[in-house]
Structure formats: structure tokens, C-alpha cells
Design a protein around this motif. Structure first.
Motif, PDB file in Angstrom:
ATOM      1  N   HIS A  24       0.818  -1.238   0.143  1.00  0.00           N
ATOM      2  CA  HIS A  24      -0.083   0.069   0.182  1.00  0.00           C
ATOM      3  C   HIS A  24       0.767   1.230   0.033  1.00  0.00           C
ATOM      4  CE1 HIS A  24      -3.691  -2.273   0.642  1.00  0.00           C
ATOM      5  NE2 HIS A  24      -2.884  -3.059   1.350  1.00  0.00           N
ATOM      6  N   GLU A  80     -18.516  -2.534  12.715  1.00  0.00           N
ATOM      7  CA  GLU A  80     -18.728  -2.563  11.146  1.00  0.00           C
ATOM      8  C   GLU A  80     -17.994  -1.440  10.449  1.00  0.00           C
ATOM      9  OE1 GLU A  80     -20.208  -4.332   7.589  1.00  0.00           O
ATOM     10  OE2 GLU A  80     -20.517  -5.098   9.674  1.00  0.00           O
ATOM     11  N   LYS A  83     -14.467  -2.725  10.327  1.00  0.00           N
ATOM     12  CA  LYS A  83     -14.272  -3.725   9.332  1.00  0.00           C
ATOM     13  C   LYS A  83     -14.176  -3.373   8.032  1.00  0.00           C
ATOM     14  CE  LYS A  83     -16.918  -7.655   7.388  1.00  0.00           C
ATOM     15  NZ  LYS A  83     -17.482  -7.042   6.245  1.00  0.00           N
ATOM     16  N   THR A  84     -14.971  -2.322   7.532  1.00  0.00           N
ATOM     17  CA  THR A  84     -15.218  -1.512   6.296  1.00  0.00           C
ATOM     18  C   THR A  84     -13.696  -1.016   5.965  1.00  0.00           C
ATOM     19  OG1 THR A  84     -17.696  -1.247   6.484  1.00  0.00           O
ATOM     20  CG2 THR A  84     -16.124   0.397   5.121  1.00  0.00           C
ATOM     21  N   LEU A  86     -10.967  -1.761   7.055  1.00  0.00           N
ATOM     22  CA  LEU A  86      -9.821  -2.603   7.057  1.00  0.00           C
ATOM     23  C   LEU A  86      -9.857  -3.402   5.771  1.00  0.00           C
ATOM     24  CD1 LEU A  86      -9.473  -3.933  10.540  1.00  0.00           C
ATOM     25  CD2 LEU A  86      -7.676  -2.522   9.736  1.00  0.00           C
ATOM     26  N   GLU A  87     -10.906  -3.597   5.136  1.00  0.00           N
ATOM     27  CA  GLU A  87     -10.997  -4.523   4.004  1.00  0.00           C
ATOM     28  C   GLU A  87     -10.149  -4.307   2.877  1.00  0.00           C
ATOM     29  OE1 GLU A  87     -15.014  -3.838   2.705  1.00  0.00           O
ATOM     30  OE2 GLU A  87     -15.858  -5.499   4.231  1.00  0.00           O
ATOM     31  N   ASP A  88      -9.404  -3.164   2.660  1.00  0.00           N
ATOM     32  CA  ASP A  88      -8.508  -2.958   1.592  1.00  0.00           C
ATOM     33  C   ASP A  88      -7.294  -2.210   2.150  1.00  0.00           C
ATOM     34  OD1 ASP A  88     -10.465  -3.745  -0.481  1.00  0.00           O
ATOM     35  OD2 ASP A  88     -11.440  -1.963  -0.443  1.00  0.00           O
ATOM     36  N   SER A  89      -7.221  -2.572   3.142  1.00  0.00           N
ATOM     37  CA  SER A  89      -5.894  -1.620   3.958  1.00  0.00           C
ATOM     38  C   SER A  89      -4.787  -2.810   3.978  1.00  0.00           C
ATOM     39  CB  SER A  89      -6.302  -1.463   5.516  1.00  0.00           C
ATOM     40  OG  SER A  89      -6.455  -2.621   6.213  1.00  0.00           O
ATOM     41  N   ASP A  92      -4.966  -6.969   9.229  1.00  0.00           N
ATOM     42  CA  ASP A  92      -5.810  -7.812  10.065  1.00  0.00           C
ATOM     43  C   ASP A  92      -6.200  -7.045  11.375  1.00  0.00           C
ATOM     44  OD1 ASP A  92      -5.939  -9.895   7.980  1.00  0.00           O
ATOM     45  OD2 ASP A  92      -3.924 -10.762   8.710  1.00  0.00           O
ATOM     46  N   HIS A 293     -20.696   4.313  12.304  1.00  0.00           N
ATOM     47  CA  HIS A 293     -19.947   3.709  11.408  1.00  0.00           C
ATOM     48  C   HIS A 293     -18.943   4.469  10.653  1.00  0.00           C
ATOM     49  CE1 HIS A 293     -19.139   2.181   7.187  1.00  0.00           C
ATOM     50  NE2 HIS A 293     -19.468   0.969   7.707  1.00  0.00           N
ATOM     51  N   VAL A 297     -14.603   3.737  10.862  1.00  0.00           N
ATOM     52  CA  VAL A 297     -13.827   4.077   9.556  1.00  0.00           C
ATOM     53  C   VAL A 297     -12.766   4.908   9.817  1.00  0.00           C
ATOM     54  CG1 VAL A 297     -13.817   4.716   7.235  1.00  0.00           C
ATOM     55  CG2 VAL A 297     -15.538   3.433   7.713  1.00  0.00           C
TER      56      VAL A 297
END
Length: 337
Positions: A24, A80, A83-84, A86-89, A92, A293, A297
Motif C-alpha cells: 500500500h 462494522e 471492518k469496512t 480494514l477491508e482494503d488496507s 488484519d 460507522h 472507519v
């Protein structure tokens, strides 16, 4: 099994470029990044986490410590958002359990033993021993709803004070003058900010502060029931109640209805949080919205920025709050307010 060299060959780029995409780094064009990602997908390449850690000096894992029950709807919405983010970061998430009341326990050792790159903390006050140790340790940290800061620690919260102020003003504009407040936990950063907002709203509406109309709680459903039961015993009961959370507001409504009264016919009720259940509750709850949310994020985005650069200044972020009007508030039926 495909290797990083296979990915580089398929994408027509160098191994170094593939490594930058995987880790990244920003200095890769969108076009090249897309080619590398397509090659990774096509070849089903999976980076070796251990090797990646040796190269970057990171574990690519962040911890989250949440010190309130996971049954609380706020927690689900916060997670949530986390999680959002972290999805493309490439990171874990590890849920941390901490024996915060055990004097022999070291939360810092807990973090170091898991080689965490950073931590998000929610539900722990800044004067707790473990939090002070965490700040002093230099581990990148984001606190949620705790106004703690340090050289490598920032925080994010909602504009709690203005939120409750708006709730009081809303009720005043509906003709209410006997406006009670079900407070959160005394001494809690969020609770104290919301309590201050209640006094701000009264002052802005030229309503005298009345100690009898303020009842301490702990943001829970049960404290809503108990607090409202006390308020209903007053000789001049309130015509409206502002609550420090939606969960306590649900308890307040239960207590009102159990005493043969109606919401909002006899007493109007405002919550705080705008959890999912607020719109589904009957009557649908008027509440102060905090974008839970988005807080989840943003907490991760800022944490990763601190992890990537030691020069990144620890952020102090305040998300705006807003009033959501639903069915639980109405014009005051008492002509004298």
C-alpha cells in the motif's frame, strides 16, 4: 503456487512495484496498481505474511480493545465501520481481551506479545492505569470517545455537547419547559460532555436548571427504567426527557408506558446515538445521530496513517451530530409547560 516474480511478469512490472502495491505504498499510479491487482487475482497470489513482516518491520495486525458489552448495538455499528476500513488496507484485526482491573496485568505486554502495529480503544477512561501506560509506550493508538492524547495517540468522538443542546432546543420549540435529563455515567468523558450540553440547552432557552430533573444512569436500558421511575414520582413530573443514549431512552419509554402514560402524548422522549433499533422502536425514537460507522472507519484510517509515518500528527477528530425527529416527541400537551 504463484510467486511475486510470477505476478511481476504477468503485470509487466518489476518485483519492487508489486511489493509496493501489496504494501500500500502511495507512489504507484492507479493504472499500474490496477494491473498488479488483476495479476494477483488471476494468479491467486497470496503474500507470505511472515516474509512481508520481515521486509516492512510490521505485523500488519491492529488490535481493538472494547471495554463494554458486545451486546450493545453501538459496538456492532462501530465494529462494522472498523471492518469496512480494514477491508482494503492489508491489515488484519485482533480483538483484545484485557484484565483492566487486575493490578498484576500489563496491557502493554499484552500488545507487545502479539506484535501489534497499533490499537483502537473504546470504553476505557483516560485516567485508567493501562491507558496511561499505552500512551507512554509509543504504540500508535486511536481512542474512541475518550479525550486522551499523546505523542503517538489521538482520539475521535462525536460533538456530544452540541447534540444534547439540540435535543433540548427541539423540545423547547415544541413548548416543553419541564425538561428532564437522564445522564450517563458520572465522570465519563462522553457523559460529562452530554450533561454540559443539557445545561447549555436550558440556558439558551432561559429555563432554570432544576436538580430534581437530572437523574444519573449508565447509558443502559435498566438505568432508563430506574431513572424514569424516579422522575415520575416528582410532584411536578417532567413533560419531556432527554436521554444520554438510545438504550436508556428505550427503558424510559418502557417505564412511562408501565405507569399508564403515553409517549409522546404525555411525555416526549429524545435519545442519543441513532442505533439501528431507534427507527424500528415503537414509537420510533427521536434521537441525536452520531455517525458510528464513520467513527469506526475514521479511527482505523487515522491509526494506519500514524503507523505508516512517525511524523503523522496524532489526530483529534470531532464528528458532527444532528437531530433526527421521529415519533417520540410532540407538542407539549401541558398548557403551562
Amino acid at each position: 503456487m504463484a510467486s511475486i516474480h510470477d505476478v511481476a511478469k504477468e503485470a509487466g512490472v518489476s518485483v519492487a512495484t508489486v511489493s509496493k502495491v501489496i504494501n500500500h505504498y502511495p507512489d504507484v499510479s492507479d493504472k499500474t496498481r490496477k494491473k498488479v491487482k488483476n495479476a494477483i487475482e488471476l494468479l491467486r497470489y497470496r503474500p507470505n505474511v511472515i516474509a512481508r513482516g520481515l521486509v516492512t518491520g510490521r505485523s500488519w495486525t491492529v488490535g481493538v480493545l472494547i471495554n463494554i458489552p458486545f451486546t450493545n448495538p453501538y459496538v456492532a455499528m462501530l465494529l462494522e465501520g472498523i471492518k469496512t476500513a480494514l477491508e482494503d488496507s492489508g491489515y488484519d484485526l485482533m480483538r483484545l481481551s484485557a484484565r483492566l482491573n487486575d493490578p498484576a496485568y500489563s496491557f502493554i505486554d499484552h500488545c507487545h506479545s502479539r506484535n501489534l502495529d497499533g490499537v483502537v480503544v473504546f470504553g476505557v477512561e483516560k485516567d485508567h492505569r493501562s491507558i496511561q501506560e499505552l500512551i507512554e509506550s509509543g504504540i500508535p493508538t486511536m481512542f474512541v470517545d475518550t479525550d486522551a492524547t499523546g505523542l503517538r495517540a489521538g482520539n475521535i468522538t462525536t460533538d456530544n455537547r452540541n447534540g444534547v443542546h439540540m435535543a433540548v432546543r427541539h423540545l423547547f420549540e415544541l413548548g416543553h419547559r419541564r425538561i428532564a435529563y437522564l445522564a450517563g455515567t458520572p465522570g465519563h468523558n462522553v457523559g460529562e460532555s452530554r450533561r454540559a450540553g443539557y445545561r447549555d440547552g436550558l440556558e439558551a432557552s432561559s429555563i432554570p436548571y432544576c436538580e430534581d430533573y437530572v437523574v444519573n444512569g449508565d447509558f443502559s436500558y435498566d438505568s432508563g427504567i430506574q431513572g424514569m421511575t424516579k422522575l415520575l414520582q416528582l410532584e411536578r413530573r417532567p413533560t419531556a426527557v432527554v436521554c444520554s443514549s438510545d438504550m436508556s431512552a428505550f427503558g424510559v419509554i418502557h417505564s412511562i408506558e408501565a405507569h399508564g402514560l403515553t409517549v409522546p402524548g404525555d411525555i416526549s422522549v429524545v435519545g442519543f446515538d441513532n442505533i439501528y433499533e431507534a427507527e424500528l422502536f415503537k414509537p420510533a425514537l427521536t434521537t441525536i445521530n452520531q455517525n458510528i460507522h464513520a467513527i469506526g472507519v475514521k479511527s482505523i484510517q487515522e491509526l494506519i496513517s500514524m503507523i505508516k509515518s512517525s511524523d503523522y500528527p496524532p489526530p483529534v477528530v470531532t464528528e458532527p451530530s444532528s437531530l433526527i425527529v421521529r415519533e417520540s416527541t410532540a407538542t407539549c400537551a401541558d398548557s403551562v409547560g
